[in-house]
Design a protein around this motif. Structure first.
Motif, PDB file in Angstrom:
ATOM      1  N   GLY A  83       0.812  -1.215   0.000  1.00  0.00           N
ATOM      2  CA  GLY A  83       0.000   0.000   0.000  1.00  0.00           C
ATOM      3  C   GLY A  83       0.842   1.260   0.000  1.00  0.00           C
ATOM      4  N   ARG A  84       2.038   1.161   0.557  1.00  0.00           N
ATOM      5  CA  ARG A  84       2.963   2.299   0.615  1.00  0.00           C
ATOM      6  C   ARG A  84       4.374   1.724   0.682  1.00  0.00           C
ATOM      7  N   GLY A  85       5.368   2.586   0.814  1.00  0.00           N
ATOM      8  CA  GLY A  85       6.736   2.093   1.017  1.00  0.00           C
ATOM      9  C   GLY A  85       7.366   1.560  -0.244  1.00  0.00           C
ATOM     10  N   GLU A  86       7.976   0.377  -0.134  1.00  0.00           N
ATOM     11  CA  GLU A  86       8.805  -0.122  -1.227  1.00  0.00           C
ATOM     12  C   GLU A  86       8.024  -0.338  -2.532  1.00  0.00           C
ATOM     13  N   VAL A  87       8.605   0.143  -3.621  1.00  0.00           N
ATOM     14  CA  VAL A  87       7.965   0.004  -4.937  1.00  0.00           C
ATOM     15  C   VAL A  87       8.284  -1.377  -5.505  1.00  0.00           C
ATOM     16  N   TYR A 126      -6.418   0.481   8.590  1.00  0.00           N
ATOM     17  CA  TYR A 126      -7.107   1.653   9.170  1.00  0.00           C
ATOM     18  C   TYR A 126      -8.484   1.938   8.557  1.00  0.00           C
ATOM     19  N   GLY A 127      -9.024   0.942   7.853  1.00  0.00           N
ATOM     20  CA  GLY A 127     -10.374   1.157   7.313  1.00  0.00           C
ATOM     21  C   GLY A 127     -10.406   1.877   5.978  1.00  0.00           C
ATOM     22  N   GLY A 128      -9.275   1.869   5.264  1.00  0.00           N
ATOM     23  CA  GLY A 128      -9.262   2.398   3.896  1.00  0.00           C
ATOM     24  C   GLY A 128      -9.777   3.826   3.782  1.00  0.00           C
ATOM     25  N   TRP A 129     -10.754   4.023   2.920  1.00  0.00           N
ATOM     26  CA  TRP A 129     -11.239   5.376   2.623  1.00  0.00           C
ATOM     27  C   TRP A 129     -11.979   6.027   3.790  1.00  0.00           C
ATOM     28  N   SER A 130     -12.214   5.295   4.877  1.00  0.00           N
ATOM     29  CA  SER A 130     -12.900   5.930   6.004  1.00  0.00           C
ATOM     30  C   SER A 130     -11.938   6.760   6.852  1.00  0.00           C
ATOM     31  N   SER A 131     -10.631   6.615   6.605  1.00  0.00           N
ATOM     32  CA  SER A 131      -9.656   7.328   7.429  1.00  0.00           C
ATOM     33  C   SER A 131      -8.882   8.343   6.601  1.00  0.00           C
ATOM     34  N   ARG A 132      -8.584   9.473   7.205  1.00  0.00           N
ATOM     35  CA  ARG A 132      -7.791  10.486   6.492  1.00  0.00           C
ATOM     36  C   ARG A 132      -6.361  10.029   6.259  1.00  0.00           C
ATOM     37  N   LYS A 133      -5.962   8.944   6.920  1.00  0.00           N
ATOM     38  CA  LYS A 133      -4.606   8.413   6.662  1.00  0.00           C
ATOM     39  C   LYS A 133      -4.432   8.059   5.187  1.00  0.00           C
ATOM     40  N   ILE A 134      -5.529   7.725   4.554  1.00  0.00           N
ATOM     41  CA  ILE A 134      -5.407   7.292   3.158  1.00  0.00           C
ATOM     42  C   ILE A 134      -4.946   8.414   2.246  1.00  0.00           C
ATOM     43  N   ILE A 135      -5.178   9.653   2.644  1.00  0.00           N
ATOM     44  CA  ILE A 135      -4.808  10.768   1.761  1.00  0.00           C
ATOM     45  C   ILE A 135      -3.294  10.753   1.503  1.00  0.00           C
ATOM     46  N   ASP A 136      -2.510  10.542   2.554  1.00  0.00           N
ATOM     47  CA  ASP A 136      -1.055  10.494   2.374  1.00  0.00           C
ATOM     48  C   ASP A 136      -0.634   9.269   1.576  1.00  0.00           C
ATOM     49  N   ASP A 137      -1.279   8.134   1.833  1.00  0.00           N
ATOM     50  CA  ASP A 137      -0.905   6.924   1.103  1.00  0.00           C
ATOM     51  C   ASP A 137      -1.266   7.045  -0.377  1.00  0.00           C
ATOM     52  N   PHE A 138      -2.410   7.629  -0.645  1.00  0.00           N
ATOM     53  CA  PHE A 138      -2.805   7.824  -2.039  1.00  0.00           C
ATOM     54  C   PHE A 138      -1.840   8.807  -2.719  1.00  0.00           C
TER      55      PHE A 138
END
Ligand code: BGP
Length: 468
Positions: A83-87, A126-138
């Motif tokens: 989801g994040r980190g290593e490509v 973290y519940g995917g799109w329900s959390s603002r954490k996703i903004i940074d990951d996206f």
């Protein structure tokens, strides 16, 4: 007639990663939420059309078809298995090879960043799109794409059908403990912020690119000329179209939608800077997915709220309409023919929608999806006679042409889909392609590609730029 398609019009076609690539756990890819949640009664995402292994053959078929551009989506968990980190180098390499192959054949790549396939690990964490954490990951996912692919890809679509993810809960995972409506508006807000971030990053990293959303839209017609029904149709447009497009274009909530949310205690949480971010990220173009129009009538306050139930079996009459109490309820259109999946065939509705959007936003538009799903049969002499698909596309293209005459800046047309692929609700029973893929839900056969009658028809349309 005197109205011609513009010069350099993108005669194109569409697909999406989880419906087309297969290889759902290959070369480092992890599962997405759709991989996990796909309807188990039909084919799953493991092989689909096997495009991952046959992309060269597929691009050769695009070339022969004559398309000038190709819309595909990039699988987030293929590029970033955590989801994040290593490509995942092998994931990036696949898209690089595909894009090089397209460019070598003079086909412009049109890339969708997000087409329903959230890495399942982020949903669990973290519940995917329900959390603002996703903004940074996206945003991180976007940075990776712009860095590795931005040199070659000049047209980007941020999020596919935010409007439908909102309407059809099977495309998202919700928390069963919390009220559904509240979660939807919250997720919609978060998703719009992520979309705006993507636009900001694109401006910085690929300044010569164009970027916008791909939205699934239908114009809403009143069931009768009762003023209550006319008003219901206008409000249905506000709730199901302008809620999204005004957020994208102006960074603002429609007053009546906001009031509805307030009255029902379901307003999204707005943090400082949110609305400024939305306002600062105006798209360059709108991608529109159009399949059908809708009819609505007034719904009294006392009715219960109801989600739409969609037809998954392809037996007419299974659809149940949505109810938004005090605002509108869906209904069926007695003047239109319907597909076996109850989708109402209405080419004029496309012209109406394009005009509504143009009156409001004056922005270039590309049809990112339009097409008809049905059961196709392979004959003994290896032909597929899909005249119903030719009829559908021909009518819609004619309305595009008329819309161009109305002054709409239409820059391209991407029928759904280039080739048969997995229908999210109905597997391989419901097909959309110009090219038949020889398989069924349960039998992969040899996945051979066979050109349908519609392939030869579209080839001639592109060659002559005349749509009859
Ligand atoms: C759109 C999606 C596509 C595609 C299409 C047809 O909503 O963006 O991914 O699936 O609809 O839908 P279906 O396959 O359910 O008939």
């Amino acid at each position: 007639s005197s109205i011609a398609f513009p010069k350099n019009f993108f005669w194109a076609a569409s697909t999406a990663a989880y419906q087309f690539e297969g290889a759902h756990l290959e070369d480092g890819k992890t599962l997405s939420i759709v991989d996990k949640n796909i309807n188990p009664n039909y084919a799953n995402t493991s092989v689909t059309s096997d495009h991952y292994h046959r992309f060269e053959e597929d691009v050769a078929l695009m070339k022969e078809l004559g398309i000038k551009a190709y819309r595909f989506s990039i699988s987030w968990p293929r590029v970033l298995p955590n989801g994040r980190g290593e490509v995942n180098q092998k994931g990036i390499d696949f898209y690089k090879k595909l894009i090089n192959e397209l460019r070598a054949n003079d086909i412009e790549p049109l890339a969708t960043i997000y087409h329903f396939d959230l890495p399942a690990c982020l949903q669990e964490e973290y519940g995917g799109w329900s959390s603002r954490k996703i903004i940074d990951d996206f945003a991180y996912f976007c940075k990776v794409l712009f860095k590795y692919l931005g040199g070659q890809v000049k047209y980007w679509f941020t999020i596919n059908e935010q409007s439908n993810m909102f309407l059809l809960p099977y495309l998202m995972e919700f928390n069963k403990e919390l009220p559904l409506e509240k979660q939807k508006y919250e997720m919609n807000h978060i998703m719009t912020l992520a979309h705006a971030k993507a636009i900001q990053l694109c401006r910085e990293m690929v300044p010569d690119a164009q970027i916008g959303p791909a939205i699934g839209l239908s114009p809403n017609y009143p069931e009768t000329c009762r003023p209550e029904d006319i008003q219901a149709a206008r409000e249905a447009d506000d709730f199901r179209t302008y809620l999204f497009t005004d957020l994208y274009m102006y960074g603002r909530y429609r007053d009546n939608v906001w009031r509805y949310m307030e009255e029902n205690g379901i307003t999204p949480t707005i943090q400082e800077g949110d609305m400024e971010l939305l306002q600062s990220a105006k798209p360059d173009l709108l991608g529109i997915n159009y399949y059908q129009s809708r009819v609505v009538k007034y719904a009294s306050e006392t009715m219960g709220n109801k989600d739409m139930t969609i037809n998954v079996h392809g037996k007419k009459g299974e659809t149940e309409f949505e109810v938004v109490p005090g605002i509108y309820q869906g209904s069926s259109n007695p003047y239109l023919e319907k597909t076996d999946w109850d989708w109402e065939i209405d080419s004029i509705g496309l012209r109406t929608l394009l005009n509504d959007l143009n009156d409001r936003y004056q922005i270039p538009i590309i049809i990112t999806e339009n097409g008809i799903g049905g059961v196709d049969k392979l004959t003994d002499d290896e032909k597929v006679h899909d005249q119903y698909r030719i009829d559908y596309l021909k009518m819609h293209l004619e309305q595009c042409r008329l819309a161009i005459g109305d002054g709409i800046q239409l820059i391209g047309y991407c029928p759904w889909s280039f080739m048969d692929l997995l229908s999210t609700t109905s597997g391989f029973r419901k097909r959309y392609g110009f090219v038949y893929v020889n398989r069924t839900d349960n039998d992969l056969k040899e996945l051979r590609r066979i050109k349908k009658d519609s392939y030869y028809w579209y080839q001639e349309v592109i060659r002559s730029e005349i749509c009859d």
